[in-house]
Design a protein around this motif. Structure first.
Motif, PDB file in Angstrom:
ATOM      1  N   ALA A 247      25.369  -5.235  -7.398  1.00 39.82           N
ATOM      2  CA  ALA A 247      23.172  -5.703  -8.058  1.00 39.82           C
ATOM      3  C   ALA A 247      22.696  -5.013  -7.643  1.00 39.82           C
ATOM      4  N   VAL A 248      22.043  -4.239  -8.551  1.00 40.02           N
ATOM      5  CA  VAL A 248      20.925  -3.451  -7.922  1.00 40.02           C
ATOM      6  C   VAL A 248      19.468  -3.062  -8.192  1.00 40.02           C
ATOM      7  N   SER A 249      18.800  -2.710  -7.989  1.00 44.20           N
ATOM      8  CA  SER A 249      17.586  -3.693  -8.168  1.00 44.20           C
ATOM      9  C   SER A 249      17.123  -2.849  -9.688  1.00 44.20           C
ATOM     10  N   GLY A 250      17.142  -3.376 -10.795  1.00 43.28           N
ATOM     11  CA  GLY A 250      15.707  -2.887 -12.242  1.00 43.28           C
ATOM     12  C   GLY A 250      17.532  -2.376 -12.737  1.00 43.28           C
ATOM     13  N   MET A 251      18.793  -2.842 -12.943  1.00 44.02           N
ATOM     14  CA  MET A 251      19.809  -2.357 -12.890  1.00 44.02           C
ATOM     15  C   MET A 251      20.348  -3.422 -14.276  1.00 44.02           C
ATOM     16  N   ARG A 252      20.990  -2.972 -15.625  1.00 42.21           N
ATOM     17  CA  ARG A 252      21.814  -3.761 -16.316  1.00 42.21           C
ATOM     18  C   ARG A 252      22.321  -4.161 -16.862  1.00 42.21           C
ATOM     19  N   PHE A 253      22.683  -5.370 -16.588  1.00 39.13           N
ATOM     20  CA  PHE A 253      24.388  -6.364 -16.481  1.00 39.13           C
ATOM     21  C   PHE A 253      24.832  -7.155 -17.545  1.00 39.13           C
ATOM     22  N   MET A 254      26.289  -6.973 -17.769  1.00 42.11           N
ATOM     23  CA  MET A 254      27.232  -7.317 -19.187  1.00 42.11           C
ATOM     24  C   MET A 254      27.252  -8.074 -19.211  1.00 42.11           C
ATOM     25  N   ALA A 255      27.556  -9.572 -20.134  1.00 40.04           N
ATOM     26  CA  ALA A 255      27.685 -10.940 -19.846  1.00 40.04           C
ATOM     27  C   ALA A 255      28.631 -10.495 -19.127  1.00 40.04           C
ATOM     28  N   GLY A 256      29.261 -11.653 -17.867  1.00 38.23           N
ATOM     29  CA  GLY A 256      30.889 -11.704 -17.446  1.00 38.23           C
ATOM     30  C   GLY A 256      31.220 -10.577 -16.319  1.00 38.23           C
ATOM     31  N   GLU A 257      29.588  -9.380 -15.925  1.00 40.14           N
ATOM     32  CA  GLU A 257      29.755  -8.527 -14.858  1.00 40.14           C
ATOM     33  C   GLU A 257      29.700  -9.129 -13.927  1.00 40.14           C
ATOM     34  N   MET A 258      30.788  -8.848 -12.594  1.00 42.65           N
ATOM     35  CA  MET A 258      30.243  -9.081 -11.468  1.00 42.65           C
ATOM     36  C   MET A 258      29.106  -8.815 -10.399  1.00 42.65           C
ATOM     37  N   LEU A 259      28.609  -9.258  -9.779  1.00 39.17           N
ATOM     38  CA  LEU A 259      27.477  -8.919  -9.087  1.00 39.17           C
ATOM     39  C   LEU A 259      27.388  -9.558  -7.536  1.00 39.17           C
ATOM     40  N   TYR A 260      27.941 -11.066  -7.127  1.00 38.85           N
ATOM     41  CA  TYR A 260      28.233 -10.672  -6.375  1.00 38.85           C
ATOM     42  C   TYR A 260      29.629 -11.869  -5.783  1.00 38.85           C
ATOM     43  N   GLN A 261      30.378 -11.648  -5.080  1.00 36.86           N
ATOM     44  CA  GLN A 261      30.865 -12.283  -4.104  1.00 36.86           C
ATOM     45  C   GLN A 261      31.051 -13.112  -2.762  1.00 36.86           C
ATOM     46  N   ILE A 262      30.944 -14.461  -2.598  1.00 33.01           N
ATOM     47  CA  ILE A 262      30.766 -15.197  -2.149  1.00 33.01           C
ATOM     48  C   ILE A 262      32.045 -15.654  -0.881  1.00 33.01           C
ATOM     49  N   ALA A 263      32.204 -15.886   0.263  1.00 35.58           N
ATOM     50  CA  ALA A 263      33.842 -16.767   0.759  1.00 35.58           C
ATOM     51  C   ALA A 263      32.894 -17.229   2.436  1.00 35.58           C
ATOM     52  N   ASP A 264      33.355 -18.736   1.719  1.00 35.65           N
ATOM     53  CA  ASP A 264      33.458 -19.431   2.611  1.00 35.65           C
ATOM     54  C   ASP A 264      34.438 -19.469   3.736  1.00 35.65           C
ATOM     55  N   LEU A 265      34.477 -19.216   4.998  1.00 32.84           N
ATOM     56  CA  LEU A 265      35.290 -18.214   6.089  1.00 32.84           C
ATOM     57  C   LEU A 265      35.699 -19.406   7.349  1.00 32.84           C
ATOM     58  N   SER A 266      34.799 -20.711   6.582  1.00 29.15           N
ATOM     59  CA  SER A 266      35.183 -21.964   7.258  1.00 29.15           C
ATOM     60  C   SER A 266      35.907 -22.646   8.101  1.00 29.15           C
TER      61      SER A 266
END
Length: 529
Positions: A247-266
């Motif tokens: 994700a970048v401020s001002g960018m256009r995204f399409m439906a289903g496009e990945m913007l972030y991925q978060i990993a739980d490392l516990s």
């Protein structure tokens, strides 16, 4: 008259001597008889044994009428009358004097029943738990208005704002739901059909928003206010680390496009590459110990949760998955690790120390102590091994002592292999033949070429009856480099040799007999050896 008297006296003296001699002879004969009787009685004087010859200490078919040493410096062993059969029976044994056994540091240990606790070691790497990965991908088209988390690797907590988006579709859906919710309130006094129609419209609008992952809190706020918001805030679905941010401020995204991925490392995975020959020992649920170079004083422990069903054909390994708790996030994806897996153990199996096994690649040999200074090479079949012991399936019995430390066995490898070649592997039920017992051969010839660095010598030798060879020129290895000292091309020699392994002929003793000329009639080049 006087002369006659002298003769008479002489006759009397002779008669007296004869009588005395007879008495002495008789007593002597009686004494011999007594001595003979005495000698036949128990506890009499021990009869001295007759020395027959001296034999090679390494079991080679080489004898000498006088004491001598073999090329390794070992003394030939005396054989006395009555020991020929025992000597023949032990011709395949390695024999060393007791003082040399002590000097060489020979140690033995009895084969015994032990539990084999095998530990499988493998290299691994830390990976994120795939079940704890979360992707933020809006299900509608829109624009990124504002970023709250704007860097990869940033730690986030569940519910923390990530970014705000603007979407005409989202605004339209909010207004539709707000109008429907207000309509439901306005039609409370109307007939049931009108109320049901308005409720269905409101429910469908609400379901549309929920399908777009709009939070329950946001929906309630919309229902209370009745006003559509221009932007919508997306929050983190879990506590973890941002591993990917598109994700970048001002960018256009399409439906289903990945913007972030978060990993739980516990909690993390360790993927260990276990070699093909060890994979049968690893089971799900087995305990594993993991060590990381970054923390040499720490040992992480966890269970084997899964053994992958496929083999990597390039590395011949199978992946094994281990789950580890990760408090403090010390374990980071991408780290390499050393893994120890507790394999299924076997109890009450016949074992010997690993150092007792001499592995030639095609068979495994152990040296069994047959008596004082005598060792018998014996082929064995082995099974599971641990760090110190190995299971013996066949070849020795419980209680038999095997050599576990003797450096001279490596130093005298050629002689040992010659002795091992002597016992062979006869067919079951077949009687041993004289041909199988022959391991040494004698020949004479002339030195053609010497390669001291490689430890080989080329000899033009005459016919060899024991092998039914004609005269030829061939290359031999030598059991000891000392055999090559003083030799020069053209020197006539007599030598003894053995077949250490198929096609490899090793000289065990060598004597020079002077300079000689090659006999082209008896000796010819032969390239088959």
């Amino acid at each position: 008259m006087k002369q006659g008297a002298n003769i008479a006296v002489g006759v009397i003296v002779v008669a007296a001597l004869a009588a005395g001699g007879g008495y002495w002879a008789g007593m002597q004969g009686r004494g011999d008889a007594v001595a003979a009787v005495t000698a036949s009685q128990p506890g009499s004087v021990k009869k001295e044994r007759k020395l027959l010859y001296y034999r090679n200490p390494m079991g080679l078919p080489d004898t000498s009428p006088v004491p001598k040493k073999d090329p390794m410096g070992m003394d030939y062993i005396a054989v006395y009358e009555g020991e020929e059969e025992a000597d023949a029976a032990s011709s395949n044994q390695i024999k060393i004097s007791t003082d040399k056994v002590q000097k060489l540091g020979v140690r033995t240990e009895a084969a015994s029943l032990k539990a084999i606790n095998k530990v499988v070691r493998a290299a691994g790497r830390i990976e994120a738990d795939e079940r704890r990965l979360y992707t933020i991908a809006p299900k509608f088209e829109g624009y990124v208005e504002r970023l709250h988390v704007n860097s990869t690797g940033q730690a986030v907590v569940k519910g923390q704002p990530l970014f705000e988006v603007y979407s005409p579709e989202l605004v339209s859906a909010q207004r539709e739901y707000a109008v429907a919710a207000q309509g439901v309130q306005a039609l409370k006094g109307a007939d049931s059909e009108a109320q049901n129609g308005m409720k269905q419209l409101a429910e469908s609008s609400l379901m549309r928003l929920k399908n777009w992952d709009i939070s329950e809190e946001q929906v309630k706020a919309l229902a209370r206010s009745g006003e559509a918001r221009r932007t919508m805030t997306f929050r983190s679905p879990a506590t973890g680390i941002v591993t990917e941010k598109k994700a970048v401020s001002g960018m256009r995204f399409m439906a289903g496009e990945m913007l972030y991925q978060i990993a739980d490392l516990s909690s993390v995975w360790v993927l260990a590459d276990v070699f093909e020959q060890d994979i049968g020992l690893v089971k799900s649920g087995a305990k594993a110990k993991v060590r990381i170079n970054a923390y040499p004083d720490k040992v992480f422990e966890g269970p084997v949760s899964y053994v992958y069903p496929t083999l990597n054909s390039g590395t011949r390994t199978v992946q094994v998955r281990i789950e580890l708790a990760n408090p403090g996030q010390l374990l980071k994806p991408g780290m390499f690790s050393d893994v120890e897996l507790a394999a299924s153990s076997r109890s009450d199996v016949l074992t010997i120390p690993l150092s007792a096994v001499i592995d030639s690649g095609t068979r495994r040999i152990v040296l069994v102590q047959a008596g004082e200074g005598r060792f018998e090479p014996r082929e064995v079949k082995v099974g599971t091994r641990s760090d110190e012991y190995i299971e013996v399936v066949d070849g020795i019995k419980e209680g038999e002592k095997v050599v576990v430390a003797a450096n001279f066995l490596i130093d005298a490898e050629s002689n040992l292999k010659a002795a091992v070649g002597g016992f062979g592997t006869p067919d079951k039920g077949a009687a041993p033949t004289a041909e199988k017992a022959v391991v040494g051969h004698k020949a004479t010839g002339k030195v053609e070429e010497i390669d001291a660095k490689a430890g080989t010598i080329s000899i033009a030798h005459g016919p060899i009856e024991s092998l039914k060879w004609p005269g030829m020129t061939m290359e031999f290895n030598v059991a000891n480099e000392a055999l090559l000292k003083g030799l020069k091309p053209g020197t006539a020699i007599s030598f003894e040799f053995v077949e250490r392994q198929p096609g490899e002929w090793v000289i065990t003793s060598l004597k020079t007999t002077g300079a000689a000329k090659a006999d082209p009639g008896d000796v010819h080049a032969h390239a088959g050896h």
